[in-house]
Scaffold this active site. Structure first.
Site, short mmCIF file in Angstrom:
data_model
loop_
_atom_site.label_atom_id
_atom_site.label_comp_id
_atom_site.label_asym_id
_atom_site.label_seq_id
_atom_site.Cartn_x
_atom_site.Cartn_y
_atom_site.Cartn_z
CG ASP A 16 -2.04 -1.04 1.09
OD1 ASP A 16 -2.09 -1.73 0.05
OD2 ASP A 16 -2.83 -1.17 2.03
NE ARG A 96 -0.90 4.19 13.61
CZ ARG A 96 -0.24 3.10 13.26
NH1 ARG A 96 1.03 2.97 13.54
NH2 ARG A 96 -0.86 2.13 12.61
CG ASP A 125 -3.94 4.22 12.57
OD1 ASP A 125 -3.99 4.50 13.78
OD2 ASP A 125 -3.53 3.12 12.15
CB SER A 179 -5.43 -5.56 8.03
OG SER A 179 -4.56 -4.46 8.15
#
Length: 406
Positions: A16, A96, A125, A179
């Site tokens: 990705d 993050r 996110d 995922s």
């Protein structure tokens, strides 16, 4: 938004973000710098460098941030015993802000006018990356390709990859079973086989915790020592923050500890189901609670527990760099001044249990609680007045209600 001239991309090296890299180059004709953070995800990162260079990146940053991650983000959060919705140890959420911090710093160093990330428009996110970036640089441009492009299916992504000579791992050509996001604190698995919450997650989803049925049949005892609320040693051996969490992960994973199957409320409004593996964090939380039991005053502890849900929600929603999170952190850190000592944990078949704790800062007084002679440490007659004063308003309420009924 005008087309950026230079973009710093949060880059994993996976399909990705490799597609995003090429898309930025072709869509904007801009220079791309990549940043890959080693947060303890357990993957070899040099292939990401080679892949980025092959795709024409002008500069590649790969940084080992494990110590900073645990010291400045994980440990402060664990001083609060933070759990989102009472269960989730916030493993993805807490990573993050650090990634965003470095993105913004690298953008400043490189003279870049934008940063980019690979988070989708459905998840949390995107919010976390962007709120952190704007808090650190209000003028930064943030590019979120998943909200902009027309590559809306796995098939179209693969077609784009083939058209632009982007290597595609063989197992990416089929439907991935789920995922995964990983760092030193946890592994998060979502999607595909996990999307139906009525179906039990298969054991093959687990990546760092053994199924509890396969855990050792004998318990293991470990001791975790704390100074001012932070773990500093295991079994008497002083270690760095990242080393401590790594070691706790090994203990917890071995004994099947720290698996959570959760349907949570995302900040963007939908519910999602995930399987979280947080073996070391689960041990750390139990041990921290254990040492607080004897070192933290009841008023301070109860106040701290009352603000914890708000603190956890701020981290989950991406407000690490907000003034309210920093204000709550100051309160939490003040509470930890005497949270120093050692806890013994019993690890067995999926559970971590505090079985002993001791500290030079302890508030526990055996003289006061003993069922034997207390040598005058506590006058039991004092309890009568205490009860009468606390009962006064209840008596007045009862008398009023009886009068009105009569």
């Amino acid at each position: 938004m005008s087309a950026p001239k230079k973009v710093v991309l949060a880059y994993s090296g996976g399909l990705d973000t490799s597609i995003i890299l090429k898309w930025l180059q072709t869509e904007y004709g801009c220079e791309v710098v990549t940043f890959t953070a080693d947060l303890g995800q357990g993957e070899e990162l040099e292939p990401a460098r080679k892949k980025a260079e092959m795709l024409g990146v002008s500069k590649v940053y790969i940084e080992d941030l494990r110590e900073e991650f645990v010291r400045d983000f994980v440990f402060p959060m664990f001083r609060a015993n933070a759990l989102y919705e009472g269960l989730y140890l916030l493993g993805t959420s807490i990573a993050r802000p650090l990634i965003s911090k470095r993105l913004v710093e690298i953008a400043a160093a490189e003279g870049a006018d934008a940063v980019a990330h690979g988070a989708t428009g459905k998840g949390n996110d995107q919010v976390r990356f962007e709120l952190a970036a704007y808090a650190l640089n209000p003028d930064i441009k943030v590019i979120a390709p998943w909200r902009l492009w027309d590559l809306t299916s796995r098939t179209r992504l693969l077609e784009f990859a083939e058209q632009n000579q982007i290597p595609v791992a063989k197992d990416k050509r089929g439907e991935a079973p789920f995922s995964v996001d990983a760092n030193l604190l946890h592994t998060s698995s979502e999607g595909k086989v996990l999307e139906n919450p009525a179906e039990e997650a298969p054991d093959y989803v687990l990546q760092r915790v053994v199924p509890v049925e396969q855990a050792p049949n004998e318990p293991e005892f470990i001791e975790v020592s704390f100074e001012k609320g932070d773990a500093v040693a295991i079994n008497g051996e002083a270690m760095s923050p990242a080393t401590i969490l790594t070691k706790l992960n090994e203990y917890g994973g071995k004994h099947g500890i720290g698996v959570l199957d959760l349907v949570e409320n995302r900040f963007v409004g939908m519910k999602s189901r995930g399987v979280y593996e947080t073996p070391g964090g689960t041990l750390l939380l139990e041990a921290h609670r254990g040492i607080e039991q004897i070192t933290l005053d009841s008023g301070a502890g109860h106040l701290k527990d009352s603000i914890m849900p708000r603190y956890a929600e701020l981290i989950y929603n991406g407000f690490w760099f907000s003034p309210e999170r920093e204000m709550l952190q100051a309160l939490i850190d003040k509470s930890q001044e005497h949270v120093t000592g050692t806890v013994r944990l019993k690890l067995y078949k999926g559970s971590a249990r505090t079985v002993a704790r001791w500290s030079d800062h302890s508030l526990y007084s055996e003289a006061h609680v003993t069922f034997e002679e207390d040598a005058g440490a506590y006058n039991q007659e004092d309890a009568k007045g205490f009860i009468q004063l606390n009962a006064l308003r209840l008596k007045l309420l009862a008398a009023r209600n009886r009068r009105l009924k009569g």
